[in-house]
Design an enzyme around this catalytic site. Structure first.
Site, PDB file in Angstrom:
ATOM      1  N   TRP A 353       0.825  -1.226   0.000  1.00  0.00           N
ATOM      2  CA  TRP A 353       0.000   0.000   0.000  1.00  0.00           C
ATOM      3  C   TRP A 353       0.854   1.270   0.000  1.00  0.00           C
ATOM      4  O   TRP A 353       0.335   2.376  -0.073  1.00  0.00           O
ATOM      5  CB  TRP A 353      -0.934   0.003   1.215  1.00  0.00           C
ATOM      6  N   GLU A 492       0.475  -3.460  12.174  1.00  0.00           N
ATOM      7  CA  GLU A 492       0.718  -4.910  12.059  1.00  0.00           C
ATOM      8  C   GLU A 492       1.013  -5.600  13.391  1.00  0.00           C
ATOM      9  O   GLU A 492       1.207  -6.813  13.415  1.00  0.00           O
ATOM     10  CB  GLU A 492       1.865  -5.160  11.079  1.00  0.00           C
ATOM     11  N   LYS A 613       2.468  -0.462  15.965  1.00  0.00           N
ATOM     12  CA  LYS A 613       3.701  -0.374  15.189  1.00  0.00           C
ATOM     13  C   LYS A 613       3.712   0.939  14.428  1.00  0.00           C
ATOM     14  O   LYS A 613       4.750   1.551  14.211  1.00  0.00           O
ATOM     15  CB  LYS A 613       3.741  -1.553  14.215  1.00  0.00           C
ATOM     16  N   GLN A 614       2.516   1.340  13.969  1.00  0.00           N
ATOM     17  CA  GLN A 614       2.438   2.504  13.091  1.00  0.00           C
ATOM     18  C   GLN A 614       1.046   3.103  13.143  1.00  0.00           C
ATOM     19  O   GLN A 614       0.119   2.501  13.671  1.00  0.00           O
ATOM     20  CB  GLN A 614       2.773   2.098  11.669  1.00  0.00           C
TER      21      GLN A 614
END
Ligand code: BGC
Length: 798
Positions: A353, A492, A613-614
């Protein structure tokens, strides 16, 4: 510091892999890592050459099962150039006593050079220098110039210049347990007076690659009869013995051509490689035309800032690598834009993505590249339709990781290098990649106005993706809403509920809101079509009004979970997870970016904690303005208030480890106007992602193109406040404190604009392009900008 040049003035074996990735040269067709010509693959060096989209599959037995991976194949090493003064050793940086060293990546010219002066065991001092480029205009060509100057000696010297097809894929340590021999040599030999060639084929995909190399001595003399060819299977080289004279440079040109069986307008790769090699000009001629190509590119693509330190240089490094990964040479090659560039083997050259972060820069400069990259997706629409059917869904289900055919290439198991364990990989459950594709199609159109593309390809993709989300949405009596169950969001670290057998999470807010955006956009996109094309397309894909009515229903009733008032829950029941001991883990481990690996090695899992994680929920504020979010939430029957942005940003910023380089881009973007100081700190991290290898050892496996392009887009769109709303090009500059001015050219709907902004003024000039007036807005002031004219605005306190 020269803002066009990345300089290293000493040799550091520990950093060599990182430098090789950062000094990669490429032209959108192939790329070669910045490895030294004398280097072999080792734990210090890793020469690599990759063809855009040059994949091959291999099977391996891992943890009791056979896995198949599709990899970007390391092609024969064309750099090889080695030498040995008589009675001495082959020149090798590891054993030489280095007297002087300088390596430069000149981004203006697209040239990598290195100069080393060294002393050998016999106390002979020699200077060896190379210059190298991969031609930006003539896409099948690359060249290397090598000069060797004996500083305090004269004598014989042996030189080898070769092509090595015996190499394997071994650039990523955690993949080393997997099979890695992708190439077989079909043919090797000599041509003309000074040429050698190699023809190889990939073992499964049957891709043939031909390389031809001529090594021309332009200064110096070969000892009579001492030029010959040395061969082993898969490896061929020209050997020359020369008489070197003190203070007199020996100069060699190594001119290389590379063709593949997938090329257009060729007869057969090897024939074409040899033919081009024979009629090619020399190093200087090629260099001239290569530099001209780069001049043209920089003229359109540079972003000039006035700032202290190395910000400008890093920004250019990011633009440079983007333009080397995709260029005019990539058009119609049917390749996507790889998350790690064609710069190394990490993530196997796959397409994720990350396009979402990369396309905005291209849209505003070379949109024909975005178009070509979107066609990579369009050609894989049939595969996506099959994937949806197989999953019991409708429409098109694009893969999380895409390679040659568009099937799901995400690995089934991955290795945690910290624990040494192979673990199931559920990241293919990131259905949000589909929304990113639809978003990219729409934004390409929004920036270019390319209705032809939309009518022929774009809208069909958006409709099929809308169908996918409508079929993923199931009605829940419990919540009285539509829900999307069993997916993963961008974060994730969360792939299932704690203790759950089955992977997947329910109602990931980002996925659900994006699904609604896609459905609304699909309905809007249908209106772009002429009645005839609309009828044809509906008929071809079997879309009737009952189906679009259901879409309306899903839009109205999509569920978005909240907790603590107006905190958007990353997913259903997120708030029941434990808070994480950030301080304790920082104290124990220092770097905790990859908490997933740390926790797994401890026998724990991030699934139990409110850690990410993000950016996940925060992605919404990155992609949409407050007004757009208001529309989306209102359409779903929720209230959205701008103050929620700040609360949610603070909430999730405190719970993120930024384990993906994309995360810093998103976080700095969403803070840019509310907390400029912090935004700049986070932006610096995004800028440093690769040049400082902030993940502590991932960049040598390939650059992080999403973070690179995303950081450039921060300056481009976020700092300028650039948006296109209802036919008006809007600017709302807010430039970071550490930058005094920004100037760039952007292309919008066929017209080029020069934009210059300082702290107190903004000037926009319309340049070449469509001869039509354009509506420009800053704050409450709107102007109609006539072709060839300029408009200025005064800015206060920005
Ligand atoms: C990130 C993904 C990204 C991928 C490729 C992963 O580490 O979590 O969001 O798409 O890297 O860059």
């Amino acid at each position: 510091m020269d803002p066009w040049i990345l300089v290293y003035d000493s040799y550091d074996p520990a950093e060599e892999g990182l430098r090789e990735a950062l000094c990669t040269l490429g032209n959108g067709y192939f790329a070669t890592r910045g490895a030294a010509p004398e280097a072999w693959a080792s734990n210090v060096h890793y020469p690599g050459t990759y063809l855009a989209g040059g994949y091959n599959r291999l099977k391996t037995e891992v943890a009791g099962r056979v896995v198949e991976n599709e990899d970007l194949v390391n092609l024969p090493n064309w750099l090889i150039f080695r030498f040995k003064p008589e009675g001495g050793d082959w020149f090798n940086l590891m054993s030489a006593e280095i007297v002087a060293y300088r390596q430069e990546l000149d981004m203006k010219q697209g040239v990598l050079s290195r100069m080393v002066r060294y002393r050998d065991r016999q106390k002979r001092e020699t200077t060896v220098a190379f210059r190298r480029f991969v031609h930006m205009g003539s896409m099948h060509q690359a060249a290397q110039e090598i000069t060797i100057t004996p500083e305090n000696w004269s004598g014989r010297i042996t030189v080898h210049s070769g092509l090595d097809g015996t190499i394997v894929n071994s650039g990523v340590e955690r993949y080393r347990q997997l099979n890695s021999k992708h190439l077989e040599t079909l043919k090797q030999g000599v041509f003309g007076e000074d040429g050698i060639y190699l023809l190889v084929e990939t073992t499964q995909s049957g891709l043939r690659i031909a390389q031809a190399a001529r090594t021309i001595l332009t200064a110096g003399t070969i000892v009579e009869g001492e030029r010959r060819v040395v061969e082993q299977p898969g490896y061929i080289l020209t050997e020359m013995v020369l008489d070197a004279v003190q203070n007199t440079p020996l100069r060699f040109e190594k001119l290389v051509t590379l063709f593949s069986s997938r090329d257009f307008a060729i007869s057969e790769p090897l024939l074409d490689a040899i033919e081009l090699s024979q009629r090619s000009g020399g190093f200087d001629d090629l260099l001239r035309s290569h530099v001209t190509e780069w001049d043209h590119l920089w003229d359109r693509c540079d972003i000039n800032i006035s700032a202290n330190g190395c910000t400008q240089m890093i920004l250019r490094l990011h633009i440079f690598h983007l333009l080397q990964t995709v260029s005019r040479n990539s058009i119609d090659l049917d390749t996507g834009v790889p998350a790690r560039g064609w710069h190394g083997e990490a993530y196997r050259g796959h397409i994720f993505w990350d396009e979402l972060f990369i396309f905005p820069y291209l849209n505003f400069r070379i949109p024909v590249l975005t178009r070509s990259l979107l066609l990579y997706r369009y050609r894989r629409l049939p595969a996506a339709r099959v994937a949806a059917r197989q999953a019991g869904l409708s429409g098109a289900l694009f893969p999380w990781q895409s390679g040659s055919t568009g099937r799901e290439e995400t690995q089934h198991v991955h290795l945690n290098p910290k624990s040494g364990r192979w673990l199931p990989d559920n990241s293919h459950l990131q259905r949000h990649v589909n929304a990113a594709i639809a978003y990219n199609v729409w934004h390409y159109y929004d920036t270019t106005g390319d209705k032809e593309f939309m009518a022929t390809y774009g809208i069909e993709m958006i409709l099929e993706i809308a169908r996918l989300y409508a079929s993923l949405a199931t009605w829940s009596e419990r919540s009285g809403r539509h829900e999307i169950l069993g997916v993963m969001g961008p974060d994730e670290y969360h792939d299932r509920y704690p203790g759950a057998e089955k992977p997947g999470l329910n109602n990931n807010a980002y996925t659900n809101v994006m699904a609604v955006w896609v459905l609304r956009t699909a309905l809007k996109a249908l209106d772009l079509l002429s009645p005839g094309r609309s009828r044809d397309l509906r008929e071809s894909i079997g879309l009737d009004s009952a189906e679009t009515e259901r879409w309306q229903d899903v839009i109205r009733t999509m569920r978005v979970p909240f907790h603590d008032g107006d905190i958007i829950s990353q997913f259903e029941e997120y708030e029941t997870l434990a808070e994480f001991d950030w301080e304790g883990y920082r104290a124990k481990y220092g770097d905790i970016q990859r908490l997933d690996r740390i926790l797994e090695a401890e026998g724990d899992t991030p699934n139990r904690y409110r850690v990410s994680k993000q950016a996940d929920v925060i992605m919404l504020f990155y992609l949409f303005s407050a007004e757009e979010l208001d529309e989306l939430f209102t359409a779903m029957g929720y209230r959205f208030e701008p103050r929620m942005i700040h609360r949610n940003v603070e909430y999730y910023a405190a719970r993120s480890s930024h384990g993906s380089t994309l995360s810093n881009v998103v976080h700095s973007w969403v803070m840019a106007r509310s907390d400029r100081h912090r935004a700049w700190q986070v932006f610096r991290r995004a800028l440093e992602s690769d040049i400082c290898d902030i993940q502590g050892g991932t960049t040598h496996e390939g650059i992080h193109l999403g973070a690179m392009a995303g950081s450039v887009d921060m300056i481009q769109r976020c700092s300028l406040g650039l948006r296109f709303i209802k036919g008006v090009l809007q600017f709302n500059p807010c430039i970071p404190d550490s930058i005094d001015s920004i100037s760039m050219r952007i292309k919008h709907r066929g017209t080029w604009f020069d934009v210059v902004t300082t702290r107190d003024s903004l000037m926009i000039s319309s340049g070449e392009g469509e001869p039509k007036p354009v509506r420009i807005r800053f704050a409450d002031e709107e102007h109609t900008l006539e072709p060839g004219k300029s408009v200025s605005f005064r800015l206060e306190n920005r």
